[in-house]
Enzyme design. Structure first.
Site, PDB file in Angstrom:
ATOM      1  N   CYS A   1       0.853  -1.222   0.052  1.00  7.62           N
ATOM      2  CA  CYS A   1      -0.005   0.064   0.249  1.00  7.62           C
ATOM      3  C   CYS A   1       0.690   1.341   0.206  1.00  7.62           C
ATOM      4  O   CYS A   1       0.507   2.303  -0.599  1.00  7.62           O
ATOM      5  CB  CYS A   1      -0.969   0.069   1.135  1.00  7.62           C
ATOM      6  SG  CYS A   1      -1.776  -1.707   1.379  1.00  7.62           S
TER       7      CYS A   1
HETATM    8  C1  BEZ Z   1       0.885  -5.141   1.882  1.00  9.03           C
HETATM    9  O1  BEZ Z   1       0.217  -4.348   1.035  1.00  9.03           O
HETATM   10  O2  BEZ Z   1       2.007  -4.903   1.837  1.00  9.03           O
HETATM   11  C2  BEZ Z   1       0.126  -6.110   2.818  1.00  9.03           C
HETATM   12  C3  BEZ Z   1      -1.235  -6.401   2.595  1.00  9.03           C
HETATM   13  C4  BEZ Z   1      -1.743  -7.407   3.338  1.00  9.03           C
HETATM   14  C5  BEZ Z   1      -1.079  -7.970   4.405  1.00  9.03           C
HETATM   15  C6  BEZ Z   1       0.275  -7.593   4.643  1.00  9.03           C
HETATM   16  C7  BEZ Z   1       0.902  -6.623   3.837  1.00  9.03           C
END
Ligand code: BEZ
Length: 196
Positions: free
Chosen positions: A84
């Site tokens: 993200c």
């Molecule tokens: C990420 O976007 O890096 C992520 C998404 C879900 C769980 C852990 C990390």
């Protein structure tokens, strides 16, 4: 009137996938697997749900925010998570002018986090004035859109699947939900830009 115990159980699992029935020790068991969801799709009307911006005192009703406007909403599993932070949010921040030139009034990022965390995350990515960082603190928006994802293991709670959508006057025009809920493909900024 006698109540059929099987139908009583079934009435409680309308949102679930019912698998094989089997008999053991003279009892009838029903095997229930994961919930069947119907995630947000084109034509859906956004629910009248409050999100929070900067603090719990600042409510933003998503139905009101999108009324009479063209709005991009994208959702992420969690603020500050690698995918993200490195890809999803920065893409929308850097493409802000491109979205504006296509008539988009607002870009909104949603996550099941508290509003202070969302504000700090937005600040770190210079989102101010470009992407509004709205907290779905109790997951009400995520639930209403059928976008829940159990990330109890890695992130400690039910979160939001990664998605993007274009909303016009409160109605979803296009919706892109990542097939596995967390991947970085169809919900990215460049993908949505190509749909405008
Ligand atoms: C990420 O976007 O890096 C992520 C998404 C879900 C769980 C852990 C990390």
């Amino acid at each position: 009137m006698a109540v059929n115990p099987t139908s009583k159980i079934l009435s409680k699992v309308v949102n679930s996938r019912v698998g094989l029935n089997f008999l053991a020790n003279g009892r009838k068991y029903i095997h229930v697997t994961s919930a069947v969801t119907m995630p947000v799709k084109s034509g859906d009307k956004l629910p009248s749900v409050d999100l929070y911006e900067n603090s719990p005192a600042s409510k933003v009703n998503i139905a009101e925010l999108t009324a009479r406007k063209k709005v991009i909403i994208f959702g992420v599993p969690g603020a500050f998570t690698p995918g993200c932070s490195k890809t999803h949010l920065p893409g929308y921040v850097s493409d802000f002018d491109k979205f504006k030139s296509k008539g988009v009034d607002e870009i909104v990022c949603v996550s099941v986090n508290d509003p202070f965390v969302m504000a700090a995350w937005g600040k770190e990515h210079s989102a101010d004035g470009k992407v509004r960082m709205l907290a779905d603190t109790n997951g009400a928006f995520t639930k209403a859109m059928d976008l829940e994802k159990d990330l109890t293991g890695p992130l400690g709670s039910i979160r939001c699947q990664r998605f993007s959508m274009l909303v016009e006057d409160g109605v979803v025009k296009t919706a892109n939900v990542e097939p596995d809920g967390t991947g970085l493909t169809c919900s990215l900024s460049n993908s949505l830009l190509s749909q405008l």
